[in-house]
Structure formats: C-alpha cells, structure tokens
Design a protein around this motif. Structure first.
Motif: not given
Length: 113
Positions: A6-7, A11-13, A65-69, A108-110
C-alpha cells in the motif's frame, strides 16, 4: 506485507502525479523562453527518476529502500504545496499537501506493523 505494498503504491502514484505535472510544464515551456524550456526538462528528468525509483519496491521488498523513497516523495509533495501557496493556486496547494499527508499516514501504518 499489505501495508508495504500500500505504501509502495501510494508512493508510486505520488511520483507519477509529480511526473505528470512536469510533463505539463515541459509542454507549456516549449512555447516559451529557452530558459523555461531547459528548466522544465530538468524537472521532468528528476520526476521521471523518482517514478523509476518508486517502481522498485513493487518488485523487491526492501523496507529501508521504500522508507527512503517514500520520505523523498513526501518532501517533494510538501515543497510542491509551498510552491502552490507562493503562486496562489488552491489546487496546487491542497493537492500536494493532501498527497503528502496520505503518504505519511500510510508510511506510519507501515512502520507501526
């Protein structure tokens, strides 16, 4: 696991919307000065890079990586919101701030799971 994707999707959107606005600026700048056209190409190349960076977590489940992006995109959207305030455009103010807030909530949920 669901919050990760979901995150990543939010982020991609967010990156894709930012890239869309840079394409719009590029198309409008073609009719203007050389400096505006060059600046729009720089913005478009950076936005495209963020889209590419945002696609990677969909294929490789790497939380750091997801956190950074995601943080990078939240920063981009917050700064875009301030630009919207500066140019006095309600849509270009509320949209980026809302996107940044939504992306922040999903992040935050992640992190809580």
């Amino acid at each position: 696991m669901a919050y990760f994707y979901l995150c990543a999707a939010v982020t991609l959107i967010s990156a894709a919307v930012s890239f869309g606005f840079s394409i719009n600026a590029f198309l409008k700048a073609k009719k203007q000065s050389t400096d505006a056209f060059a600046n729009s190409m720089y913005a478009m190349s950076r936005s495209f890079s963020l889209v590419l960076a945002s696609v990677i977590p969909l294929f490789y489940e790497t939380y750091s990586y997801l956190l950074t992006v995601t943080i990078a995109m939240i920063c981009v959207q917050v700064l875009d919101g301030f630009i919207g305030i500066k140019i006095k455009d309600t849509f270009k103010t509320i949209g980026p701030f809302a996107t940044a807030a939504g992306n922040g909530i999903v992040l935050i949920l992640l992190l809580l799971n």
